[in-house]
Design a protein around this motif. Structure first.
Motif, PDB file in Angstrom:
ATOM      1  N   HIS A  89       0.872  -1.108   0.033  1.00  0.00           N
ATOM      2  CA  HIS A  89      -0.149   0.011   0.044  1.00  0.00           C
ATOM      3  C   HIS A  89       1.053   1.139  -0.048  1.00  0.00           C
ATOM      4  O   HIS A  89       2.065   1.269   0.461  1.00  0.00           O
ATOM      5  CB  HIS A  89      -0.948   0.051   1.177  1.00  0.00           C
ATOM      6  CG  HIS A  89      -2.015  -1.110   1.386  1.00  0.00           C
ATOM      7  ND1 HIS A  89      -3.117  -1.132   0.634  1.00  0.00           N
ATOM      8  CD2 HIS A  89      -1.779  -2.150   2.085  1.00  0.00           C
ATOM      9  CE1 HIS A  89      -3.753  -1.921   0.977  1.00  0.00           C
ATOM     10  NE2 HIS A  89      -2.992  -2.842   1.715  1.00  0.00           N
ATOM     11  N   LEU A  90       0.307   2.328  -0.425  1.00  0.00           N
ATOM     12  CA  LEU A  90       0.748   3.622  -0.398  1.00  0.00           C
ATOM     13  C   LEU A  90       0.109   4.289   0.908  1.00  0.00           C
ATOM     14  O   LEU A  90      -1.091   4.294   1.011  1.00  0.00           O
ATOM     15  CB  LEU A  90       0.540   4.590  -1.640  1.00  0.00           C
ATOM     16  CG  LEU A  90       0.686   5.877  -1.502  1.00  0.00           C
ATOM     17  CD1 LEU A  90       2.095   6.352  -1.379  1.00  0.00           C
ATOM     18  CD2 LEU A  90       0.222   6.629  -2.509  1.00  0.00           C
ATOM     19  N   TYR A  99      -5.513   9.630   1.222  1.00  0.00           N
ATOM     20  CA  TYR A  99      -5.599   8.596   0.190  1.00  0.00           C
ATOM     21  C   TYR A  99      -4.859   7.271   0.732  1.00  0.00           C
ATOM     22  O   TYR A  99      -4.563   6.744  -0.337  1.00  0.00           O
ATOM     23  CB  TYR A  99      -5.001   9.257  -0.923  1.00  0.00           C
ATOM     24  CG  TYR A  99      -5.981  10.322  -1.547  1.00  0.00           C
ATOM     25  CD1 TYR A  99      -7.003  10.085  -2.539  1.00  0.00           C
ATOM     26  CD2 TYR A  99      -6.034  11.664  -1.028  1.00  0.00           C
ATOM     27  CE1 TYR A  99      -7.761  10.808  -3.004  1.00  0.00           C
ATOM     28  CE2 TYR A  99      -6.755  12.615  -1.548  1.00  0.00           C
ATOM     29  CZ  TYR A  99      -7.780  12.147  -2.424  1.00  0.00           C
ATOM     30  OH  TYR A  99      -8.723  13.006  -2.900  1.00  0.00           O
ATOM     31  N   SER A 100      -4.320   7.168   2.013  1.00  0.00           N
ATOM     32  CA  SER A 100      -3.675   5.985   2.306  1.00  0.00           C
ATOM     33  C   SER A 100      -4.584   4.649   1.865  1.00  0.00           C
ATOM     34  O   SER A 100      -5.772   4.756   1.735  1.00  0.00           O
ATOM     35  CB  SER A 100      -3.439   5.892   3.643  1.00  0.00           C
ATOM     36  OG  SER A 100      -2.582   6.903   4.251  1.00  0.00           O
ATOM     37  N   GLY A 101      -3.862   3.635   1.294  1.00  0.00           N
ATOM     38  CA  GLY A 101      -4.505   2.542   1.204  1.00  0.00           C
ATOM     39  C   GLY A 101      -4.670   1.998  -0.164  1.00  0.00           C
ATOM     40  O   GLY A 101      -4.987   1.090  -0.707  1.00  0.00           O
ATOM     41  N   PHE A 102      -4.219   3.087  -1.198  1.00  0.00           N
ATOM     42  CA  PHE A 102      -4.197   2.528  -2.393  1.00  0.00           C
ATOM     43  C   PHE A 102      -3.261   1.142  -2.626  1.00  0.00           C
ATOM     44  O   PHE A 102      -2.101   1.290  -2.178  1.00  0.00           O
ATOM     45  CB  PHE A 102      -3.458   3.462  -3.555  1.00  0.00           C
ATOM     46  CG  PHE A 102      -4.240   4.719  -3.745  1.00  0.00           C
ATOM     47  CD1 PHE A 102      -5.615   4.489  -4.316  1.00  0.00           C
ATOM     48  CD2 PHE A 102      -3.908   6.001  -3.657  1.00  0.00           C
ATOM     49  CE1 PHE A 102      -6.605   5.659  -4.465  1.00  0.00           C
ATOM     50  CE2 PHE A 102      -4.697   7.143  -3.733  1.00  0.00           C
ATOM     51  CZ  PHE A 102      -5.908   6.732  -4.292  1.00  0.00           C
ATOM     52  N   ARG A 103      -3.808   0.114  -3.031  1.00  0.00           N
ATOM     53  CA  ARG A 103      -3.102  -1.106  -3.343  1.00  0.00           C
ATOM     54  C   ARG A 103      -2.095  -1.010  -4.345  1.00  0.00           C
ATOM     55  O   ARG A 103      -2.745  -0.702  -5.438  1.00  0.00           O
ATOM     56  CB  ARG A 103      -4.294  -2.299  -3.487  1.00  0.00           C
ATOM     57  CG  ARG A 103      -4.915  -2.629  -2.212  1.00  0.00           C
ATOM     58  CD  ARG A 103      -5.824  -3.823  -1.988  1.00  0.00           C
ATOM     59  NE  ARG A 103      -5.116  -4.745  -2.438  1.00  0.00           N
ATOM     60  CZ  ARG A 103      -6.028  -5.985  -2.966  1.00  0.00           C
ATOM     61  NH1 ARG A 103      -7.491  -6.137  -2.816  1.00  0.00           N
ATOM     62  NH2 ARG A 103      -5.346  -6.840  -3.553  1.00  0.00           N
ATOM     63  N   LEU A 104      -1.099  -1.546  -4.091  1.00  0.00           N
ATOM     64  CA  LEU A 104      -0.111  -1.495  -5.438  1.00  0.00           C
ATOM     65  C   LEU A 104       0.266  -2.999  -5.871  1.00  0.00           C
ATOM     66  O   LEU A 104       1.174  -2.939  -6.747  1.00  0.00           O
ATOM     67  CB  LEU A 104       1.218  -0.622  -4.941  1.00  0.00           C
ATOM     68  CG  LEU A 104       0.898   0.613  -4.139  1.00  0.00           C
ATOM     69  CD1 LEU A 104       2.376   1.200  -3.578  1.00  0.00           C
ATOM     70  CD2 LEU A 104       0.383   1.549  -5.273  1.00  0.00           C
TER      71      LEU A 104
END
Length: 144
Positions: free
Chosen positions: A120-121, A138-143
């Motif tokens: 995650h970012l 915006y934390s939690g964008f799965r990368l």
């Protein structure tokens, strides 16, 4: 005639009294069950701004891989505490490869929830040697 009317009135009064008593007992039992079985629930309301406005305000920005999600004493709060490995630092001091402990700043429905082996970012801050993800960012964008 008066005796019959009095008897009918007395029966109606007892019936009303019994119904009120049953309702009070039902209310009492429901209150006891809710207190014994209830979960703490904290709600929140998020207002999202453009991501560029959060970059200067965030202490740390990095990508992480979740190594371990810690068990919670209350099953409702699964995934709020975790050990992560820093993959790439975009802002802040942690070095790539360093393991960090994350915790939830609160147990609301806006808190970030970790899942093992995901990348995650994260926009984060540090307090008392623990890291926290800013809620409502915006934390939690799965990368991965």
């Amino acid at each position: 005639m008066k005796l019959a009317a009095f008897t009918t009135l007395n029966k109606k009064a007892r019936m009303i009294h019994n119904n009120v008593f049953r309702l009070q007992m039902l209310t009492f039992c429901i209150a006891i069950v809710l207190n014994l079985c209830g979960q703490k629930v904290v709600a929140c309301d998020c207002v999202m701004y453009p991501v560029r406005s959060y970059i200067p305000a965030s202490e740390f920005i990095f990508t992480v891989k979740v190594r371990q999600v810690h068990q919670e004493s209350i099953s409702y709060y699964k995934g709020y505490r975790a050990t992560v490995e820093v993959v790439k630092v975009l802002k802040g001091q942690p070095l790539s490869g360093q393991e960090l402990q994350f915790d939830a700043i609160d147990n609301s429905n806006c808190a970030f929830v970790f899942a093992a082996n995901e990348t995650h970012l994260l926009f984060a801050f540090k307090k008392d040697n623990k890291f926290y993800v800013y809620p409502c960012l915006y934390s939690g964008f799965r990368l991965n």
